[in-house]
Design a protein around this motif. Structure first.
Motif, PDB file in Angstrom:
ATOM      1  N   ASP A 138       0.867  -1.182   0.000  1.00  0.00           N
ATOM      2  CA  ASP A 138       0.000   0.000   0.000  1.00  0.00           C
ATOM      3  C   ASP A 138       0.905   1.235   0.000  1.00  0.00           C
ATOM      4  O   ASP A 138       1.186   1.809   1.048  1.00  0.00           O
ATOM      5  N   TYR A 139       1.366   1.613  -1.180  1.00  0.00           N
ATOM      6  CA  TYR A 139       2.364   2.684  -1.257  1.00  0.00           C
ATOM      7  C   TYR A 139       1.813   4.028  -0.809  1.00  0.00           C
ATOM      8  O   TYR A 139       2.571   4.920  -0.406  1.00  0.00           O
ATOM      9  N   LYS A 140       0.492   4.191  -0.854  1.00  0.00           N
ATOM     10  CA  LYS A 140      -0.074   5.469  -0.416  1.00  0.00           C
ATOM     11  C   LYS A 140       0.104   5.672   1.082  1.00  0.00           C
ATOM     12  O   LYS A 140       0.216   6.806   1.548  1.00  0.00           O
ATOM     13  N   ARG A 141       0.152   4.581   1.826  1.00  0.00           N
ATOM     14  CA  ARG A 141       0.483   4.709   3.253  1.00  0.00           C
ATOM     15  C   ARG A 141       1.924   5.182   3.427  1.00  0.00           C
ATOM     16  O   ARG A 141       2.227   5.946   4.353  1.00  0.00           O
ATOM     17  N   ILE A 142       2.796   4.718   2.549  1.00  0.00           N
ATOM     18  CA  ILE A 142       4.203   5.124   2.643  1.00  0.00           C
ATOM     19  C   ILE A 142       4.345   6.613   2.385  1.00  0.00           C
ATOM     20  O   ILE A 142       4.966   7.346   3.166  1.00  0.00           O
ATOM     21  N   ILE A 143       3.753   7.102   1.304  1.00  0.00           N
ATOM     22  CA  ILE A 143       3.956   8.513   0.969  1.00  0.00           C
ATOM     23  C   ILE A 143       3.121   9.442   1.846  1.00  0.00           C
ATOM     24  O   ILE A 143       3.402  10.638   1.914  1.00  0.00           O
ATOM     25  N   ALA A 144       2.105   8.893   2.523  1.00  0.00           N
ATOM     26  CA  ALA A 144       1.380   9.721   3.494  1.00  0.00           C
ATOM     27  C   ALA A 144       2.278  10.053   4.673  1.00  0.00           C
ATOM     28  O   ALA A 144       2.166  11.133   5.274  1.00  0.00           O
ATOM     29  N   GLU A 145       3.191   9.148   4.997  1.00  0.00           N
ATOM     30  CA  GLU A 145       4.097   9.367   6.128  1.00  0.00           C
ATOM     31  C   GLU A 145       5.449   9.905   5.674  1.00  0.00           C
ATOM     32  O   GLU A 145       6.052  10.732   6.373  1.00  0.00           O
ATOM     33  N   PHE A 146       5.912   9.446   4.529  1.00  0.00           N
ATOM     34  CA  PHE A 146       7.206   9.883   3.993  1.00  0.00           C
ATOM     35  C   PHE A 146       6.967  10.424   2.583  1.00  0.00           C
ATOM     36  O   PHE A 146       7.042   9.693   1.594  1.00  0.00           O
TER      37      PHE A 146
END
Length: 379
Positions: free
Chosen positions: A168-176
């Motif tokens: 779930d890359y959107k979780r990654i870019i939401a934080e980073f």
């Protein structure tokens, strides 16, 4: 060269990405190109073009729990630096959906990073994913948080199809924000410049690996779209948005805060526990309240102060809804530590001689929460 590479096909990318080819004054590195290296590029690395500005070398990695060092890493770092390249680091992160394996890898490798604080430390996640997307993403985020806590710039590397299937890359870019390093190649012909017709159109892409045949004989080629490769070389990473921590429960607990309490909304200090008790003082937002203690018992906010007689008196504090405090354990004396670059809960706890789990909890965090240089921790 890394392990398998994923070639993505697509359509022409929008003009914003085309603009990334041109360096800007805001980010000196924006539009810069450079290779990435593993053991296949030998002790000194394999150079692409005289115009290259950075390189990313593999330190090692975890392969299902087996840690394998890349003995070429130290020589490649020194060789690249001697050629004037901004050197960065990546790890093979074959942890599947296991945060425990991620912890084992980061505990071992973070002390071995030889690139400057602030530089990129990327997690190469392109094989071995579990069937649980949430667990995979949790393990990746755990690793990226550890990298950030150690004072480096975390990035996630993979191909777009593999990422969409397993992460779930959107979780990654939401934080980073802007932390993705994504590969997509048009073909296996020599490709000295990116072909944006096959750009992996995703939010958050900061590095684009556009070929594995950068030069004849093969070499991965990358372009910096945001200036991220300046990090650690005169530019520090922008701290990611902290993960919100839940408010501590106050029921049947006793919290205290020494020193001066400053109201953020109007506070009525009353002489008893009931809201209809007489008001002995009213404090407006920003006005200091010189109590020795502010504390909470069974959900009731109380204040302690020394009366003119010299005896300690306790009064309740009536709050306008929405008023909040910072809390710490009533049993400890308040001390403050200012977070430095490279700090983690583990290193701070060892430095201060305290338990890292207790330290995190006292500050409303877990040991996996993000912390940033300049923040203060109570201990």
């Amino acid at each position: 060269m890394k392990h398998k590479k994923l070639i993505g096909l697509g359509v022409a990318v929008m003009a914003a990405f085309l603009m990334a080819q041109t360096p800007s004054g805001a980010y000196a590195a924006k539009g810069d190109q450079g290779p990435d290296w593993s053991k296949y590029q030998n002790d000194t690395g394999k150079f692409g073009y005289n115009t290259d500005k950075f390189a990313i070398a593999q330190l090692g990695g975890t392969y299902g729990g087996t840690l394998i060092d890349q003995v070429t890493y130290p020589g490649q770092i020194q060789s690249g630096l001697s050629r004037g390249l901004r050197m960065h680091t990546y790890l093979w992160y074959g942890v599947g959906g296991s945060t425990d394996l991620g912890a084992k890898a980061l505990d071992y490798y973070l002390p071995k990073v030889q690139t400057p604080k602030g530089s990129i430390v990327a997690l190469d996640y392109e094989d071995g994913a579990s069937g649980n997307m949430t667990a995979n993403t949790d393990a990746i985020l755990y690793g990226m948080r550890r990298i950030a806590q150690a004072g480096y710039t975390p990035m996630y590397y993979s191909g777009k199809p593999y990422t969409l299937s397993h992460v779930d890359y959107k979780r990654i870019i939401a934080e980073f924000h802007d932390s993705l390093w994504i590969a997509a190649y048009p073909n296996y012909l020599v490709t000295p410049k990116p072909n944006y017709a096959v750009f992996p159109s995703m939010d958050g892409v900061a590095l684009y690996q556009f070929t594995s045949t950068y030069i004849a004989g093969g070499l991965d080629g990358n372009i910096d779209l945001t200036g991220i490769t300046d990090n650690g070389y005169g530019k520090q990473p922008t701290p990611p948005k902290p993960t919100p921590s839940p408010n501590p429960s106050v029921s049947n607990q006793d919290y205290a805060q020494n020193g001066i309490f400053t109201a953020s909304t109007t506070v009525n200090v009353r002489s008893g526990l009931a809201n209809n008790s007489s008001v002995v003082a009213t404090y407006a937002p920003g006005e200091s309240v010189n109590y020795n203690h502010i504390y909470i018992v069974d959900g009731v906010v109380k204040a302690g102060y020394v009366a003119a007689s010299g005896n300690t008196r306790y009064v309740s504090v009536g709050l306008i809804p929405g008023e909040s405090f910072g809390f710490r354990s009533a049993s400890n004396t308040s001390r403050t530590y200012t977070i430095q670059y490279g700090d983690s809960f583990w290193s701070i706890a060892n430095k201060l001689g305290v338990n890292m789990y207790t330290l995190a909890a006292k500050n409303g965090k877990s040991i996996n929460s993000m912390i940033y240089p300049g923040q203060n921790l109570q201990y």
